[in-house]
Design a protein around this motif. Structure first.
Motif, PDB file in Angstrom:
ATOM      1  N   SER A   1      51.723  33.676  38.550  1.00 43.51           N
ATOM      2  CA  SER A   1      53.137  34.013  38.513  1.00 43.51           C
ATOM      3  C   SER A   1      53.520  34.442  37.099  1.00 43.51           C
ATOM      4  O   SER A   1      52.671  34.919  36.338  1.00 43.51           O
ATOM      5  CB  SER A   1      53.939  32.787  38.980  1.00 43.51           C
ATOM      6  OG  SER A   1      55.300  33.091  39.087  1.00 43.51           O
ATOM      7  N   SER A   2      54.784  34.262  36.771  1.00 48.70           N
ATOM      8  CA  SER A   2      55.261  34.620  35.432  1.00 48.70           C
ATOM      9  C   SER A   2      56.478  33.763  35.118  1.00 48.70           C
ATOM     10  O   SER A   2      57.290  33.486  36.020  1.00 48.70           O
ATOM     11  CB  SER A   2      55.670  36.087  35.395  1.00 48.70           C
ATOM     12  OG  SER A   2      56.391  36.355  34.205  1.00 48.70           O
TER      13      SER A   2
ATOM     14  N   GLY B   1      51.098  33.732  30.289  1.00 46.09           N
ATOM     15  CA  GLY B   1      51.702  34.104  28.998  1.00 46.09           C
ATOM     16  C   GLY B   1      51.726  35.619  28.863  1.00 46.09           C
ATOM     17  O   GLY B   1      51.446  36.342  29.825  1.00 46.09           O
ATOM     18  N   TYR B   2      52.050  36.092  27.677  1.00 47.40           N
ATOM     19  CA  TYR B   2      52.199  37.535  27.424  1.00 47.40           C
ATOM     20  C   TYR B   2      50.842  38.060  26.962  1.00 47.40           C
ATOM     21  O   TYR B   2      50.438  37.836  25.813  1.00 47.40           O
ATOM     22  CB  TYR B   2      53.291  37.732  26.375  1.00 47.40           C
ATOM     23  CG  TYR B   2      53.725  39.154  26.161  1.00 47.40           C
ATOM     24  CD1 TYR B   2      53.924  40.025  27.222  1.00 47.40           C
ATOM     25  CD2 TYR B   2      53.956  39.635  24.867  1.00 47.40           C
ATOM     26  CE1 TYR B   2      54.326  41.328  27.013  1.00 47.40           C
ATOM     27  CE2 TYR B   2      54.367  40.941  24.649  1.00 47.40           C
ATOM     28  CZ  TYR B   2      54.550  41.772  25.736  1.00 47.40           C
ATOM     29  OH  TYR B   2      54.947  43.067  25.525  1.00 47.40           O
ATOM     30  N   VAL B   3      50.127  38.748  27.869  1.00 46.17           N
ATOM     31  CA  VAL B   3      48.704  39.029  27.665  1.00 46.17           C
ATOM     32  C   VAL B   3      48.451  40.528  27.510  1.00 46.17           C
ATOM     33  O   VAL B   3      49.040  41.350  28.235  1.00 46.17           O
ATOM     34  CB  VAL B   3      47.887  38.497  28.871  1.00 46.17           C
ATOM     35  CG1 VAL B   3      46.411  38.772  28.681  1.00 46.17           C
ATOM     36  CG2 VAL B   3      48.132  37.006  29.052  1.00 46.17           C
TER      37      VAL B   3
ATOM     38  N   THR C   1      46.894  43.346  28.523  1.00 47.94           N
ATOM     39  CA  THR C   1      46.163  43.968  29.634  1.00 47.94           C
ATOM     40  C   THR C   1      46.824  45.324  29.903  1.00 47.94           C
ATOM     41  O   THR C   1      47.809  45.684  29.251  1.00 47.94           O
ATOM     42  CB  THR C   1      46.280  43.116  30.914  1.00 47.94           C
ATOM     43  OG1 THR C   1      47.669  43.035  31.257  1.00 47.94           O
ATOM     44  CG2 THR C   1      45.704  41.721  30.734  1.00 47.94           C
ATOM     45  N   GLU C   2      46.307  46.019  30.904  1.00 51.23           N
ATOM     46  CA  GLU C   2      46.922  47.291  31.290  1.00 51.23           C
ATOM     47  C   GLU C   2      48.404  47.096  31.616  1.00 51.23           C
ATOM     48  O   GLU C   2      49.247  47.941  31.331  1.00 51.23           O
ATOM     49  CB  GLU C   2      46.170  47.849  32.499  1.00 51.23           C
ATOM     50  CG  GLU C   2      46.455  49.310  32.724  1.00 51.23           C
ATOM     51  CD  GLU C   2      45.542  49.900  33.791  1.00 51.23           C
ATOM     52  OE1 GLU C   2      44.417  49.398  33.976  1.00 51.23           O
ATOM     53  OE2 GLU C   2      45.980  50.861  34.434  1.00 51.23           O
ATOM     54  N   PHE C   3      48.699  45.950  32.226  1.00 51.54           N
ATOM     55  CA  PHE C   3      50.057  45.596  32.652  1.00 51.54           C
ATOM     56  C   PHE C   3      51.065  45.720  31.508  1.00 51.54           C
ATOM     57  O   PHE C   3      52.203  46.134  31.703  1.00 51.54           O
ATOM     58  CB  PHE C   3      50.007  44.144  33.140  1.00 51.54           C
ATOM     59  CG  PHE C   3      51.202  43.695  33.913  1.00 51.54           C
ATOM     60  CD1 PHE C   3      51.252  43.836  35.285  1.00 51.54           C
ATOM     61  CD2 PHE C   3      52.279  43.108  33.266  1.00 51.54           C
ATOM     62  CE1 PHE C   3      52.350  43.410  35.999  1.00 51.54           C
ATOM     63  CE2 PHE C   3      53.382  42.684  33.970  1.00 51.54           C
ATOM     64  CZ  PHE C   3      53.423  42.833  35.341  1.00 51.54           C
TER      65      PHE C   3
ATOM     66  N   TYR D   1      60.462  42.942  39.603  1.00 50.12           N
ATOM     67  CA  TYR D   1      59.320  42.095  39.213  1.00 50.12           C
ATOM     68  C   TYR D   1      59.713  40.622  39.093  1.00 50.12           C
ATOM     69  O   TYR D   1      59.061  39.750  39.679  1.00 50.12           O
ATOM     70  CB  TYR D   1      58.739  42.598  37.892  1.00 50.12           C
ATOM     71  CG  TYR D   1      57.592  41.759  37.382  1.00 50.12           C
ATOM     72  CD1 TYR D   1      56.353  41.787  38.010  1.00 50.12           C
ATOM     73  CD2 TYR D   1      57.754  40.918  36.280  1.00 50.12           C
ATOM     74  CE1 TYR D   1      55.299  41.006  37.549  1.00 50.12           C
ATOM     75  CE2 TYR D   1      56.700  40.135  35.816  1.00 50.12           C
ATOM     76  CZ  TYR D   1      55.478  40.187  36.454  1.00 50.12           C
ATOM     77  OH  TYR D   1      54.443  39.415  36.001  1.00 50.12           O
TER      78      TYR D   1
ATOM     79  N   LYS E   1      58.372  37.161  41.378  1.00 48.18           N
ATOM     80  CA  LYS E   1      57.669  35.961  40.917  1.00 48.18           C
ATOM     81  C   LYS E   1      58.459  34.703  41.280  1.00 48.18           C
ATOM     82  O   LYS E   1      57.871  33.656  41.543  1.00 48.18           O
ATOM     83  CB  LYS E   1      57.412  36.046  39.410  1.00 48.18           C
ATOM     84  CG  LYS E   1      56.447  37.179  39.024  1.00 48.18           C
ATOM     85  CD  LYS E   1      55.077  37.050  39.687  1.00 48.18           C
ATOM     86  CE  LYS E   1      54.063  38.035  39.107  1.00 48.18           C
ATOM     87  NZ  LYS E   1      52.745  37.953  39.777  1.00 48.18           N
TER      88      LYS E   1
ATOM     89  N   ASN F   1      45.550  36.748  41.824  1.00 45.56           N
ATOM     90  CA  ASN F   1      45.897  37.267  40.498  1.00 45.56           C
ATOM     91  C   ASN F   1      46.555  38.643  40.556  1.00 45.56           C
ATOM     92  O   ASN F   1      47.360  38.980  39.690  1.00 45.56           O
ATOM     93  CB  ASN F   1      44.616  37.337  39.649  1.00 45.56           C
ATOM     94  CG  ASN F   1      44.872  37.900  38.271  1.00 45.56           C
ATOM     95  OD1 ASN F   1      45.592  37.308  37.478  1.00 45.56           O
ATOM     96  ND2 ASN F   1      44.287  39.060  37.984  1.00 45.56           N
ATOM     97  N   ALA F   2      46.209  39.427  41.581  1.00 44.68           N
ATOM     98  CA  ALA F   2      46.718  40.807  41.651  1.00 44.68           C
ATOM     99  C   ALA F   2      48.239  40.813  41.576  1.00 44.68           C
ATOM    100  O   ALA F   2      48.913  40.024  42.244  1.00 44.68           O
ATOM    101  CB  ALA F   2      46.251  41.471  42.944  1.00 44.68           C
ATOM    102  N   GLY F   3      48.767  41.684  40.746  1.00 52.82           N
ATOM    103  CA  GLY F   3      50.217  41.792  40.641  1.00 52.82           C
ATOM    104  C   GLY F   3      50.585  43.097  39.977  1.00 52.82           C
ATOM    105  O   GLY F   3      49.794  43.660  39.213  1.00 52.82           O
ATOM    106  N   ILE F   4      51.779  43.580  40.285  1.00 50.37           N
ATOM    107  CA  ILE F   4      52.261  44.816  39.658  1.00 50.37           C
ATOM    108  C   ILE F   4      53.669  44.605  39.119  1.00 50.37           C
ATOM    109  O   ILE F   4      54.422  43.763  39.616  1.00 50.37           O
ATOM    110  CB  ILE F   4      52.259  46.008  40.648  1.00 50.37           C
ATOM    111  CG1 ILE F   4      53.096  45.712  41.897  1.00 50.37           C
ATOM    112  CG2 ILE F   4      50.834  46.379  41.037  1.00 50.37           C
ATOM    113  CD1 ILE F   4      53.300  46.929  42.795  1.00 50.37           C
TER     114      ILE F   4
END
Ligand SMILES: NC(=O)c1ccc[n+]([C@@H]2O[C@H](COP(=O)([O-])OP(=O)(O)OC[C@H]3O[C@@H](n4cnc5c(N)ncnc54)[C@H](OP(=O)(O)O)[C@@H]3O)[C@@H](O)[C@H]2O)c1
Length: 155
Positions: free
Chosen positions: A61-62, A109-111, A113-115, A78, A82, A5-8
């Motif tokens: 992914s995205s 999806g568009y969530v 979060t901090e991201f 980014y 992906k 899950n980790a991603g930047i």
């Protein structure tokens, strides 16, 4: 099960993710987490996964990595990270086709979060739904696919 899950997203100031002024250090950093990190963790975990009864690998992914969709903000480190993650997932699925390890990618999806600065429309709980679904697929489920909550996403 393994959920990568980790991603930047990577820095995007001063044209860092405009393709015409792309900062290659940003690209390297983003690839290091979003792609190389997945390979490192997956290969470290595979001996354990092989010993599991119904092992699953889910790479988060995205849809920004889908080549035909042209969706989301333009982020030239980014989005391609992906795309490559999707491709490497297909490679794992092919390599592990004769095993019981199902490997797939999911898009949350568009969530909020901090991201996304907590500004997006979907909750983290909604975002995790696809990861849970792909991590708990029945034996005989899909291999090497790219999915969100609605179903298959075009590559
Ligand atoms: N949010 C969205 O709208 C959205 C949309 C599409 C796809 N995604 C994907 O969904 C995944 C999760 O995103 P999110 O929204 O939950 O992002 P987030 O809120 O920024 O959380 C990312 C998580 O990844 C961890 N992480 C980052 N770099 C790492 C590294 N090098 N090693 C280990 N852990 C690392 C972070 O840990 P620390 O906090 O310790 O740094 C954090 O727990 C990502 O792969 C992202 O690309 C998100």
């Amino acid at each position: 099960m393994l959920v990568n899950n980790a991603g930047i997203g990577g820095r995007a100031d001063n044209g860092a993710q405009d393709p015409t002024t792309l900062d290659l250090d940003v690209l390297r950093t983003v690839l290091d987490t979003n792609v190389f990190g997945v390979v490192r963790v997956t290969n470290a975990m595979l001996p354990l996964l092989h010993r599991a009864e119904s092992p699953r690998i889910v790479n988060m992914s995205s849809n920004m990595g889908a080549l035909g969709l042209h969706t989301g903000p333009q982020l030239a480190a980014y989005a391609p990270s992906k795309t490559m993650l999707n491709s490497i997932t297909a490679q794992y699925a092919r390599r592990l086709a004769e095993t019981n390890i199902l490997v797939n990618t999911g898009c949350p999806g568009y969530v909020a979060t901090e991201f996304t600065g907590f500004a997006a429309s979907r909750t983290p709980e909604q975002g995790t739904a696809i990861a849970i679904r792909l991590a708990t697929l029945s034996d005989g489920g899909p291999r090497g696919g790219f999915f969100d909550e609605e179903g298959s996403i075009p590559w």
